[in-house]
Scaffold this active site. Structure first.
Site, PDB file in Angstrom:
ATOM      1  N   GLU A 156     -57.788 -17.700 -30.534  1.00 31.67           N
ATOM      2  CA  GLU A 156     -57.520 -16.925 -31.751  1.00 31.67           C
ATOM      3  C   GLU A 156     -56.363 -15.941 -31.563  1.00 31.67           C
ATOM      4  O   GLU A 156     -56.504 -14.732 -31.745  1.00 31.67           O
ATOM      5  CB  GLU A 156     -58.783 -16.192 -32.210  1.00 31.67           C
ATOM      6  CG  GLU A 156     -59.892 -17.132 -32.638  1.00 31.67           C
ATOM      7  CD  GLU A 156     -61.112 -16.413 -33.184  1.00 31.67           C
ATOM      8  OE1 GLU A 156     -61.878 -17.037 -33.923  1.00 31.67           O
ATOM      9  OE2 GLU A 156     -61.315 -15.221 -32.859  1.00 31.67           O
ATOM     10  N   GLU A 315     -64.687 -23.836 -34.403  1.00 30.07           N
ATOM     11  CA  GLU A 315     -65.786 -22.868 -34.425  1.00 30.07           C
ATOM     12  C   GLU A 315     -66.359 -22.756 -35.829  1.00 30.07           C
ATOM     13  O   GLU A 315     -65.621 -22.740 -36.817  1.00 30.07           O
ATOM     14  CB  GLU A 315     -65.315 -21.465 -33.997  1.00 30.07           C
ATOM     15  CG  GLU A 315     -64.990 -21.292 -32.538  1.00 30.07           C
ATOM     16  CD  GLU A 315     -64.649 -19.841 -32.222  1.00 30.07           C
ATOM     17  OE1 GLU A 315     -65.038 -18.939 -33.012  1.00 30.07           O
ATOM     18  OE2 GLU A 315     -63.992 -19.601 -31.188  1.00 30.07           O
TER      19      GLU A 315
END
Length: 675
Positions: A156, A315
């Site tokens: 991320e 995710e």
């Protein structure tokens, strides 16, 4: 399974998620329990090592990979593959204490302290050296492990750094972009305004919050540089892990419509696009239907970054998150619906954060496949059902979607609109306009890609380009050719105002010849207060409410479809079209709801020969195509039963032949292989 499948070794779809066994090294029984749980849930891959630097290298130069070797070996022996991460997402404390220059400097010029995640300077030479060391050692030991199927680069990524190293690197980047000519930069940024002219590149600072923020070209170039610098750092990691086995693919997990990085540029350097999906289900500001359609729009965004291959749902939470203002449980059946929607829209994976709940710290109450209390619970049973479902629909792996409709969305344009000094100062709602337009095309029965201004327009029959604020000559030329070759184009207010350095086009808006394409030019842009309203009226008497903004148009040779009904520009054109043979260029000068634009959307599709497969109100349909078959996904995005008509084939989830109507339970899904 098609040749473009993400993981050929799996012979189907990936089912797994983030696993952090290094948090449990003092609990030897836990790993054995987890292996058993993974098998019961149909987990066939795990992501390891995402935040494991301190476990690999607890002190500088002291390395411990034996635990990872044991974990990967045991997983592989049990038929579970590994996606191995590089550990740059969070650094050990010893590194920051000894090398504080690795930590970022904020927009006020203050150096950060150790902690949190992604607190590293992308330019720091010592950080890159230490990162390359750990990545090289990981690759030397594990790049040829039989259980390794992918490298996961960092985690991320995001943020910016204003340290001296980044400033110097920014100045060098600008020298390359502007051909080492400070006069070229001064003209591009229009620095004579407020006497902000530079005499050399070394005078240039990034837009510190307590410094220079008024030069729009500087602000935009800083965002471009930051994105380039992060990508450059990412590429240094890719080079390190690929050096020992170039055949292992890489990914980097991205984050929805994230504002901080240009994902289109980053995606060029990774093999597969993956993203982390955390919609706010069951909220109190939109319907569940809207949440699900917006989620499908997000999938389309990431699918479009590498349209020649499937993407990855890297995710999602099995139940709830712990970081939103209100952390609500997913209702029974919603996780399965979310998982199968991802596959329907082009993913080859369903992966979770996290596989086992952390016992302590920030994410101890974040949802997981394995709870603190174990696996005898609703969430685990739903995950196990998803695992069984993915095995049943394994043939869809590697297949693709087809879209005749595209929406243009680019980060450059987004950043420029956000910084534009005019219209609504704080929020011009560019992303919302894109998303709402996607949702209404979807409701009308279209499959829609989200593409870049640099993509091949000829693949599509209908293009919607809202708020096309930045227009470069080559983009204007491509749009003109698209229309003249029979394409249907719709643009809106704020089209063609500036060039790529944010200098206003001279000669009227839309610039770069688009005024001729649309047959109109914008004379003024009026901004409405939140309480203000105008309306537009079409020839058939339809009236639509206008909010936020109205352009005052002058028509050159376009047909007027609707006019304003109020204010000093009453009866002037608000919606127009200009025909170019079989092609059409539509222009909306006012902001109306996307729902009110649907008649134009449908007319464009009709004129382009696009078949709209309209579904019942709470059903969405997506089709994946492959050499071995065509797979129709029907998803009931409501908590009420629904029925779909005229379906023929075999439902892979039930194994039953279908001919006629099918009934879907609340949040139910059918995956029908067409005959």
């Amino acid at each position: 399974m098609e040749k473009n499948a993400v993981f050929p070794k799996l012979n189907g779809l990936a089912h797994g998620g983030d696993y952090n066994p290094d948090q449990w090294l003092g609990y030897p029984d836990v790993f054995a329990q987890d292996i058993d749980a993974f098998k019961k849930a149909g987990i066939n891959c795990v992501s390891l090592g995402i935040f494991s630097w301190a476990s690999y290298e607890p002190r500088e130069g002291e390395y411990h990979f034996e635990w990872l070797q044991h974990v990967m070996d045991t997983l592989y022996e049990n038929g579970i593959y590994t996606i191995l991460a590089t550990p740059s997402g969070a650094r050990p404390a010893w590194l920051d204490k000894k090398y504080p220059e690795c930590m970022r400097v904020d927009a006020y010029g203050i150096r950060n302290h150790h902690g949190d995640r992604h607190n590293h300077c992308m330019s720091s030479k010592i950080f890159r050296e230490k990162l390359n060391n750990i990545n090289t050692l990981l690759a030397q030991r594990f790049a040829n492990h039989p259980g390794l199927i992918m490298w996961h680069i960092s985690n991320e990524m995001g943020g910016e750094c204003f340290c001296p190293e980044c400033i110097a690197k920014f100045q060098e980047w600008l020298k390359v972009k502007y051909h080492n000519d400070i006069n070229e930069l001064n003209h591009a940024w229009w620095t004579t305004f407020w006497s902000h002219k530079y005499s050399c590149f070394e005078e240039i600072e990034p837009p510190f919050w307590n410094g220079e923020t008024s030069i729009l070209g500087l602000n935009l170039d800083w965002k471009r540089f930051t994105s380039w610098n992060m990508t450059d750092c990412m590429n240094s990691e890719i080079a390190a892990v690929k050096a020992y086995n170039p055949d292992i693919p890489v990914t980097a997990n991205l984050m929805n419509f994230f504002n901080g990085l240009d994902y289109r540029e980053m995606a060029k350097d990774i093999d597969y696009v993956s993203w982390d999906s955390y919609p706010r289900f069951h909220n109190d500001w939109e319907t569940f239907d809207d949440t699900m359609r917006e989620l499908a729009c997000s999938h389309a965004l990431f699918r479009g970054l590498k349209p020649d291959r499937p993407f990855m749902l890297m995710e999602c939470t099995p139940s709830l998150v712990n970081w939103q203002p209100y952390n609500k449980l997913k209702r029974p059946g919603v996780m399965r619906l979310q998982a199968l929607q991802a596959i329907a829209t082009g993913s080859d994976t369903v992966q979770y954060f996290q596989l086992r709940k952390s016992r302590g710290s920030f994410e101890q109450f974040h949802g997981a496949v394995i709870d603190h209390a174990g696996i005898d619970n609703r969430v685990f049973r739903e995950i196990a059902q998803i695992g069984a479902d993915l095995k049943k629909i394994a043939p869809v792996a590697g297949t693709h979607l087809k879209a005749d409709v595209a929406i243009l969305f680019d980060w450059d344009n987004r950043w420029a609109i956000q910084d534009m000094k005019g219209m609504i100062y704080d929020d011009k709602k560019y992303e919302r306009v894109v998303i709402e337009g996607w949702k209404e095309f979807n409701r009308a029965g279209a499959e829609i890609d989200i593409i870049s201004y640099n993509d091949d327009f000829s693949k599509y029959k209908v293009i919607y380009a809202p708020m096309l604020y930045i227009v470069r000559p080559e983009v204007a030329k491509a749009l003109t050719e698209f229309v003249k070759n029979g394409g249907q184009l719709l643009c809106t207010y704020m089209t063609g105002y500036v060039n790529e350095t944010l200098l206003a086009h001279l000669g009227g808006f839309p610039g770069e010849g688009l005024s001729d394409l649309f047959g109109v030019y914008s004379e003024e842009l009026d901004t409405l207060f939140p309480s203000d309203r105008n309306h537009i009226k079409f020839a058939d008497g339809t009236v639509c409410e206008v909010k936020d903004c109205c352009e005052v148009l002058k028509v050159k040779d376009a047909e007027i479809l609707a006019a304003y009904t109020e204010d000093f520009y009453k009866d002037t054109p608000a919606v127009t079209v200009k025909k170019h043979g079989k092609g059409s260029a539509y222009y909306y000068a006012a902001r109306v709801s996307a729902k009110d634009m649907v008649p134009i959307f449908e007319q464009m599709c009709k004129d382009a020969g696009v078949t709209l497969e309209k579904m019942p109100e709470t059903i969405t349909r997506h089709v994946r195509y492959g050499e071995e078959g065509t797979y129709h996904f029907y998803l009931n995005i409501s908590n009420q039963s629904a029925e779909v008509c005229a379906v023929k084939g075999t439902d892979l989830l039930t194994g039953k032949a279908v001919s006629g109507n099918i009934s879907l339970e609340p949040y139910g899904v059918a995956v029908v292989k067409a005959e």
